[in-house]
Design a protein around this motif. Structure first.
Motif, PDB file in Angstrom:
ATOM      1  N   LEU A 279     -14.661  47.916  54.731  1.00  0.00           N
ATOM      2  CA  LEU A 279     -13.849  48.700  54.023  1.00  0.00           C
ATOM      3  C   LEU A 279     -14.132  50.040  54.607  1.00  0.00           C
ATOM      4  O   LEU A 279     -15.429  50.446  54.617  1.00  0.00           O
ATOM      5  N   ASP A 280     -13.189  50.656  55.001  1.00  0.00           N
ATOM      6  CA  ASP A 280     -13.329  52.079  55.568  1.00  0.00           C
ATOM      7  C   ASP A 280     -12.502  53.114  54.947  1.00  0.00           C
ATOM      8  O   ASP A 280     -12.538  54.468  55.301  1.00  0.00           O
ATOM      9  N   THR A 281     -11.447  52.925  53.967  1.00  0.00           N
ATOM     10  CA  THR A 281     -10.498  53.930  53.489  1.00  0.00           C
ATOM     11  C   THR A 281     -10.525  53.987  52.247  1.00  0.00           C
ATOM     12  O   THR A 281     -10.284  52.879  51.621  1.00  0.00           O
ATOM     13  N   VAL A 282     -10.532  55.234  51.550  1.00  0.00           N
ATOM     14  CA  VAL A 282     -10.107  55.463  50.041  1.00  0.00           C
ATOM     15  C   VAL A 282      -8.687  55.617  49.992  1.00  0.00           C
ATOM     16  O   VAL A 282      -8.218  56.497  50.664  1.00  0.00           O
ATOM     17  N   VAL A 338      -9.673  50.414  47.682  1.00  0.00           N
ATOM     18  CA  VAL A 338     -10.331  50.550  48.988  1.00  0.00           C
ATOM     19  C   VAL A 338      -9.919  49.762  50.080  1.00  0.00           C
ATOM     20  O   VAL A 338      -9.989  48.661  49.820  1.00  0.00           O
ATOM     21  N   SER A 339      -9.821  49.983  51.199  1.00  0.00           N
ATOM     22  CA  SER A 339      -9.106  49.160  52.035  1.00  0.00           C
ATOM     23  C   SER A 339      -9.851  49.296  53.544  1.00  0.00           C
ATOM     24  O   SER A 339     -10.533  50.027  53.793  1.00  0.00           O
ATOM     25  N   ILE A 344      -6.425  45.477  50.900  1.00  0.00           N
ATOM     26  CA  ILE A 344      -7.134  46.507  50.351  1.00  0.00           C
ATOM     27  C   ILE A 344      -7.661  45.701  48.892  1.00  0.00           C
ATOM     28  O   ILE A 344      -6.980  44.637  48.360  1.00  0.00           O
ATOM     29  N   LEU A 345      -8.409  46.462  48.322  1.00  0.00           N
ATOM     30  CA  LEU A 345      -8.983  46.020  47.123  1.00  0.00           C
ATOM     31  C   LEU A 345      -8.492  47.039  45.959  1.00  0.00           C
ATOM     32  O   LEU A 345      -8.822  48.183  46.075  1.00  0.00           O
ATOM     33  N   PRO A 346      -7.348  46.548  45.422  1.00  0.00           N
ATOM     34  CA  PRO A 346      -6.413  47.352  44.393  1.00  0.00           C
ATOM     35  C   PRO A 346      -6.843  47.796  42.811  1.00  0.00           C
ATOM     36  O   PRO A 346      -7.519  46.773  42.455  1.00  0.00           O
TER      37      PRO A 346
END
Length: 368
Positions: A279-282, A338-339, A344-346
């Protein structure tokens, strides 16, 4: 008795005093013979009653009968034109009575009371009109739709003055007209449901709802429109700020369990991972970054913030992501998360705008 009478006769009354006594008696007789002046008293009572009713009208609850216009001809006593007309009439009458009171020597208390009433009317009128909207305000809406649905529905809130009974007829985009409907009633489109469509109210305004149902092609047309308007039944167009998008379910990580929670502005979601991911991006839509912020991500009770990304999450670990939502002047039904490269985890954000006109106006100005 005779002695007492003789003593009275012997009293020497000065001629000047005797003359004044006779003048006082004569004046009293003349006053009794004058007709009583009831008109000032009647006008005083009438203006007082009218002023009381006028004030009650401005703060009382309005008739819930459906009215389609706020013009002078519709009989609405709460419209600004009628309101000012009544105020001016009452103030003129008050001035007339005060002048009459001064000329006729009426008790000064009446003059003071009339002056107080006039001041009250002026202050009440100014306060009323200061809180009137020159036109209705559409509340900005940010919404994400499920891409695999066949039809979509959404609600746009708008704020109107309480005397304004106009209703939303349709939503107009560049190449689209979407008729307004009502919850659970998709057949009777373009019909007013006042007062059932009132969601909230203040002393001077209502927040009302306009409900729409469309297919994917219609929603896509709205997304592509440069300008979108709520169109009222009399033809007036209200500029509307919309931020629509489709979520893409194929980009979501396939998790066997996901739970969400909300407390005091914080939104959380918990997932049990079934694969290794990075996971690297909000992910927060640009329009929401002013009101939504990332708090942290918990991996087996270890907290990470955005500056710690990227992080590797192993299969079987429990992940909780948290976001904070501040007060906003817009309606939000959108996805954040967070993806990584695998998906993505939504979290789905659901917030309705508070009934705060300055906050909503501030939000609208940010789009301009």
């Amino acid at each position: 008795m005779n002695d007492f009478k003789k003593q009275l006769d012997q009293i020497d009354i000065p001629k000047s005093l005797h003359k004044r006594s006779l003048q006082g008696i004569e004046q009293a007789k003349n006053e009794l013979q004058k007709p009583k002046r009831w008109m000032p008293k009647i006008l005083t009572v009438a203006v007082t009653i009218a002023a009381g009713g006028f004030i009650a009208l401005s703060v009382g609850k309005h008739d819930t009968r459906q009215q389609q216009s706020s013009s002078l001809l519709d009989g609405s006593l709460s419209s600004p034109i009628v309101y000012w007309s009544i105020a001016i009439f009452l103030m003129v009458m008050t001035i007339f009575i005060v002048k009459m009171a001064i000329r006729k020597g009426i008790d000064k208390k009446v003059s003071i009371a009339m002056g107080f009433i006039m001041t009250l009317l002026l202050g009440n009128s100014a306060f009323y009109l200061q809180n009137q909207l020159p036109r209705p305000i559409a509340v900005p809406l940010v919404q994400t739709f499920f891409s695999n649905n066949e039809t979509y529905d959404f609600t746009i809130h708008y704020i109107t003055n309480k005397d304004d009974r106009r209703f939303v007829k349709y939503l107009q985009g560049d190449n689209l007209t979407l008729l307004a409907s009502y919850y659970g009633d998709r057949e009777n489109k373009g019909i007013s449901y006042y007062p059932a469509d009132v969601r909230n109210e203040s002393a001077h305004q209502f927040m009302r709802t306009a409900y729409f149902v469309g297919i994917k092609e219609e929603i896509q047309a709205l997304i592509n429109s440069k300008e979108v308007f709520l169109v009222l039944d009399d033809g007036e167009k209200l500029p509307t700020t919309l931020q629509f998008d489709f979520d893409h379910s194929d980009k979501e990580l396939k998790e066997p369990r996901g739970t969400t929670g909300s407390f005091d502005g914080d939104e959380t979601a918990t997932f049990d991972m079934v694969q290794d991911v990075v996971l690297d991006t909000v992910n927060i839509p640009e329009v929401l970054k002013r009101s939504v912020s990332f708090t942290n991500i918990m991996v087996n009770e270890i907290a990470y913030t955005e500056k710690d990304l990227p992080i590797t999450v192993k299969k079987g670990q429990q992940v909780t992501i948290s976001f904070h939502v501040s007060g906003t002047g817009m309606d939000v039904h959108a996805e954040v998360g967070v993806s990584g490269s695998d998906g993505i985890l939504p979290i789905w954000m659901h917030r309705e705008a508070s009934f705060n006109i300055p906050k909503i106006r501030e939000e609208i100005e940010r789009y301009d």
